[in-house]
Write a protein that holds these residues in place. Structure first.
Motif, PDB file in Angstrom:
ATOM      1  N   GLY A   1      15.454  28.058   0.770  1.00 17.89           N
ATOM      2  CA  GLY A   1      16.540  28.725   1.469  1.00 17.89           C
ATOM      3  C   GLY A   1      17.329  27.768   2.323  1.00 17.89           C
ATOM      4  N   ILE A   2      18.441  28.281   2.852  1.00 18.06           N
ATOM      5  CA  ILE A   2      19.249  27.495   3.782  1.00 18.06           C
ATOM      6  C   ILE A   2      19.610  28.349   4.990  1.00 18.06           C
ATOM      7  CG2 ILE A   2      20.221  25.964   2.035  1.00 18.06           C
ATOM      8  CD1 ILE A   2      22.756  27.619   2.061  1.00 18.06           C
ATOM      9  N   ILE A   3      19.872  27.677   6.089  1.00 18.55           N
ATOM     10  CA  ILE A   3      20.479  28.289   7.264  1.00 18.55           C
ATOM     11  C   ILE A   3      21.912  27.775   7.299  1.00 18.55           C
ATOM     12  CG2 ILE A   3      20.374  28.605   9.753  1.00 18.55           C
ATOM     13  CD1 ILE A   3      17.956  29.735   8.264  1.00 18.55           C
ATOM     14  N   THR A   4      22.874  28.670   7.150  1.00 16.95           N
ATOM     15  CA  THR A   4      24.260  28.244   6.943  1.00 16.95           C
ATOM     16  C   THR A   4      24.955  27.782   8.223  1.00 16.95           C
ATOM     17  OG1 THR A   4      25.045  30.521   7.157  1.00 16.95           O
ATOM     18  CG2 THR A   4      24.516  29.739   4.934  1.00 16.95           C
ATOM     19  N   ASP A   5      24.331  27.997   9.376  1.00 16.53           N
ATOM     20  CA  ASP A   5      24.814  27.451  10.652  1.00 16.53           C
ATOM     21  C   ASP A   5      23.603  27.342  11.575  1.00 16.53           C
ATOM     22  OD1 ASP A   5      25.961  26.849  13.121  1.00 16.53           O
ATOM     23  OD2 ASP A   5      27.752  28.038  12.729  1.00 16.53           O
ATOM     24  N   PRO A   6      22.841  26.238  11.464  1.00 17.50           N
ATOM     25  CA  PRO A   6      21.575  26.149  12.190  1.00 17.50           C
ATOM     26  C   PRO A   6      21.690  26.328  13.696  1.00 17.50           C
ATOM     27  CG  PRO A   6      21.681  24.455  10.509  1.00 17.50           C
ATOM     28  CD  PRO A   6      23.044  25.079  10.579  1.00 17.50           C
ATOM     29  N   GLY A   7      22.703  25.688  14.316  1.00 22.74           N
ATOM     30  CA  GLY A   7      22.852  25.813  15.764  1.00 22.74           C
ATOM     31  C   GLY A   7      23.101  27.251  16.185  1.00 22.74           C
ATOM     32  N   GLN A   8      23.996  27.943  15.489  1.00 19.87           N
ATOM     33  CA  GLN A   8      24.295  29.327  15.829  1.00 19.87           C
ATOM     34  C   GLN A   8      23.124  30.242  15.513  1.00 19.87           C
ATOM     35  OE1 GLN A   8      27.127  30.185  17.519  1.00 19.87           O
ATOM     36  NE2 GLN A   8      26.000  32.103  17.818  1.00 19.87           N
ATOM     37  N   TYR A   9      22.390  29.925  14.479  1.00 14.98           N
ATOM     38  CA  TYR A   9      21.181  30.687  14.132  1.00 14.98           C
ATOM     39  C   TYR A   9      20.205  30.708  15.303  1.00 14.98           C
ATOM     40  CZ  TYR A   9      16.848  31.738  11.439  1.00 14.98           C
ATOM     41  OH  TYR A   9      15.669  32.265  10.967  1.00 14.98           O
ATOM     42  N   VAL A  10      19.943  29.532  15.871  1.00 13.35           N
ATOM     43  CA  VAL A  10      19.020  29.462  17.012  1.00 13.35           C
ATOM     44  C   VAL A  10      19.619  30.173  18.229  1.00 13.35           C
ATOM     45  CG1 VAL A  10      17.830  27.901  18.594  1.00 13.35           C
ATOM     46  CG2 VAL A  10      17.921  27.362  16.153  1.00 13.35           C
ATOM     47  N   LYS A  11      20.917  30.050  18.437  1.00 16.06           N
ATOM     48  CA  LYS A  11      21.572  30.762  19.545  1.00 16.06           C
ATOM     49  C   LYS A  11      21.450  32.277  19.377  1.00 16.06           C
ATOM     50  CE  LYS A  11      25.061  27.274  20.832  1.00 16.06           C
ATOM     51  NZ  LYS A  11      24.427  26.134  20.149  1.00 16.06           N
TER      52      LYS A  11
END
Length: 417
Positions: A197-207
C-alpha cells in the motif's frame, strides 16, 4: 489486562507516537502527545510513503564490505559521506558493518518481519474511523531491475522474503511494459508483490491521526521534553516547556532524536542519523500505476496526491548539517533517467534523518529498572511501515496485556546501562 486507566505521555508525534496514542485511547487511557515541532513534521513527513511489508532485508546485507567503498567514490551511487563526520561516526559504523553477513542478515529479517509483515492491514485498522483513511491506498509494490540477471544479484534477499511467506510474480519485457510504460526502456524486469500500500500524503496522514487523538480528548503540547521525572523507580511525569507534566507512564518515540532521553531512562542505544532525501515532481504529465523500488538507483518512486515522490539516498553526516548538494543532484538525475517521458510543473526537495540502530532492529518495550518508561524507536527505513504495529504493541504492554509475539529481539534491556 490491568483495570487501571492511566495517563500516558507520548514524546514524539510521528507515526509511532500517534499510533500508540490511538491504541491507548482505544484501551481507555488518557493520552498526552508532546512534540517540539508538531505532528508529522519529521521523518514521518518525508518518507517514501510505501507500506513496504516486504522490506525486511537490512542495508547491511552480505557483501556490503566490498560494495560500500566503491559506492562512496561514485557520485552516481546512492551512498554519501560527510567525511568530516567520520571520526564521530566510526564507533557506530564498525558495529553496524559488523552485521554485514548472511547470519546476521537472516536474524535481522526474522526480527523485522513480525513488525512490518501485515502493514496494510495494520494501517487499515489504525486509520479506521479517524478521517485519515483518505490517504491510505492498497497497491502492488514492484522491484524494478535492468534484466533477470540483475534480479539474480539480489537472490539472497529474495530468498529471505520467500522464507517469511512473501510471494511475487515476475513481469518481463513486454509484459512489464504493458503493466506500466512510464519507466525507462532499459528496465525490463519487475518482481511484483501484491497486498502492499501507499500513503498518498504521509505528513497529512499523521496530522489527521493526531487530530483524531485530540478530538477524542487527548492533549497535544508543542514543546521539547528535557527529562522524565520519577520516584521510587516509577515514572511520575515529564519536564517540557518549563513545566512538569504528571503522568503514569511515558513513551519515547522521537526517532533518531530518542537517544539522549533514552540514556536518561537508563539505556544507551548505538543510534545514528541516516540522512535521507526526497524529490517531489508536482503536477506530472503521467503518474506511475504503483510504487516501485528501482534496484539500480536504490530509490523508490511513489504516486502521491498531485505529485510523484522519489525518495532514497543513504548519507552519513549527523543531525546538524544542512542538505548536501550531491544527493539532491543524484535524485534529479535519477528522475530524468527513470521517468524519461514525464514532465512536471515544479519540484520540491526535502532532507531528513532516519533512526539507524547499529543492529537495524527497533527498540520496543519497557525500560528495565524504571516502571512506566517505554520506548519505541529505531525503525531505520521502515518507520511508516511498522509504526502501527509498534504502537499497538506498546499500548498492549502499557495496558498490562502480553503481546502475542516474542518481543525479545526488540527488548530495551539489551542496551541497559
Amino acid at each position: 489486562m490491568s483495570e487501571a486507566k492511566k495517563t500516558v505521555t507520548i514524546i514524539g508525534a510521528g507515526i509511532v507516537g500517534v499510533s500508540a496514542a490511538i491504541e491507548l485511547q482505544r484501551d481507555g487511557h488518557q493520552v498526552i502527545l508532546i512534540d517540539g515541532k508538531g505532528p508529522g513534521e519529521g521523518t514521518s513527513h518525508g518518507n517514501g510513503g510505501i507500506l513496504a511489508s516486504c522490506s525486511i532485508v537490512p542495508v547491511t546485507g552480505p557483501g556490503l564490505w566490498k560494495k560500500a567503498p566503491k559506492m562512496l567514490l561514485d557520485p552516481e551511487q546512492p551512498l554519501f559521506m560527510r567525511w568530516g563526520y567520520l571520526p564521530k561516526l566510526a564507533p557506530w559504523l564498525m558495529k553496524y558493518m559488523g552485521h554485514a553477513n548472511a547470519g546476521d542478515t537472516a536474524r535481522i529479517a526474522a526480527a523485522l518481519a513480525p513488525i512490518v509483515g501485515d502493514s496494510l492491514a495494520d494501517h487499515q485498522a489504525l486509520a479506521a474511523g479517524t478521517g485519515a483513511e483518505r490517504h491510505l491506498k492498497p497497491s502492488d509494490y514492484l522491484f524494478l531491475y535492468n534484466d533477470r540477471a540483475h534480479f539474480g544479484e539480489d537472490a539472497f534477499g529474495w530468498g529471505l522474503r520467500k522464507k517469511h511467506g512473501f510471494q511475487w510474480d515476475e513481469l518481463v519485457g513486454a509484459e512489464f511494459r504493458a503493466y506500466d510504460e512510464i519507466y525507462a526502456k532499459d528496465i525490463t524486469f519487475a518482481a511484483r508483490l501484491k497486498d502492499h500500500g501507499i500513503i498518498t500524503d504521509p505528513g497529512q496522514y499523521v496530522k489527521d491521526l493526531a487530530a483524531h487523538v485530540t478530538g477524542n480528548g487527548g492533549r497535544l503540547i508543542k514543546a521539547f521534553v528535557t527529562d522524565v521525572t520519577r520516584k521510587n523507580g516509577t515514572v511520575t511525569g515529564v519536564r517540557a516547556g518549563g513545566e512538569t507534566i504528571p503522568c503514569d507512564a511515558v513513551v519515547v518515540a522521537t526517532g533518531v532524536w530518542s537517544k539522549p532521553l533514552a540514556e536518561k531512562l537508563g539505556i544507551s542505544v548505538p543510534l545514528e542519523a541516516e540522512r535521507g532525501y526526497h524529490l517531489e515532481l508536482w503536477e506530472p504529465s503521467a503518474m506511475p500505476k504503483a510504487p516501485v523500488m528501482v534496484a539500480a538507483a536504490k530509490c523508490v518512486v511513489t504516486p502521491m496526491e498531485g505529485r510523484i515522490r522519489i525518495a532514497g539516498i543513504v548519507e552519513f553526516g549527523g543531525l546538524e548539517a544542512g542538505p548536501s548538494k550531491g544527493p539532491l543532484e543524484l535524485l534529479h538525475r535519477n528522475a530524468r533517467r527513470i521517468l524519461p517521458g514525464v514532465t512536471w510543473k515544479h519540484e520540491e526537495e526535502w532532507q531528513g534523518a532516519r533512526p539507524a540502530p547499529a543492529d537495524s532492529i527497533p527498540v520496543i518495550g519497557e525500560v528495565p529498572g524504571l516502571s512506566g518508561a517505554f520506548v519505541g524507536f529505531g525503525h531505520h527505513h521502515i518507520g511508516l511501515t511498522g509504526g502501527p504495529k509498534t504502537g499497538r504493541l506498546l499500548a498492549q504492554m502499557i495496558s498490562g496485556r502480553t503481546p502475542n509475539m516474542d518481543m525479545s529481539a526488540y527488548d530495551p534491556e539489551r542496551y541497559a546501562i
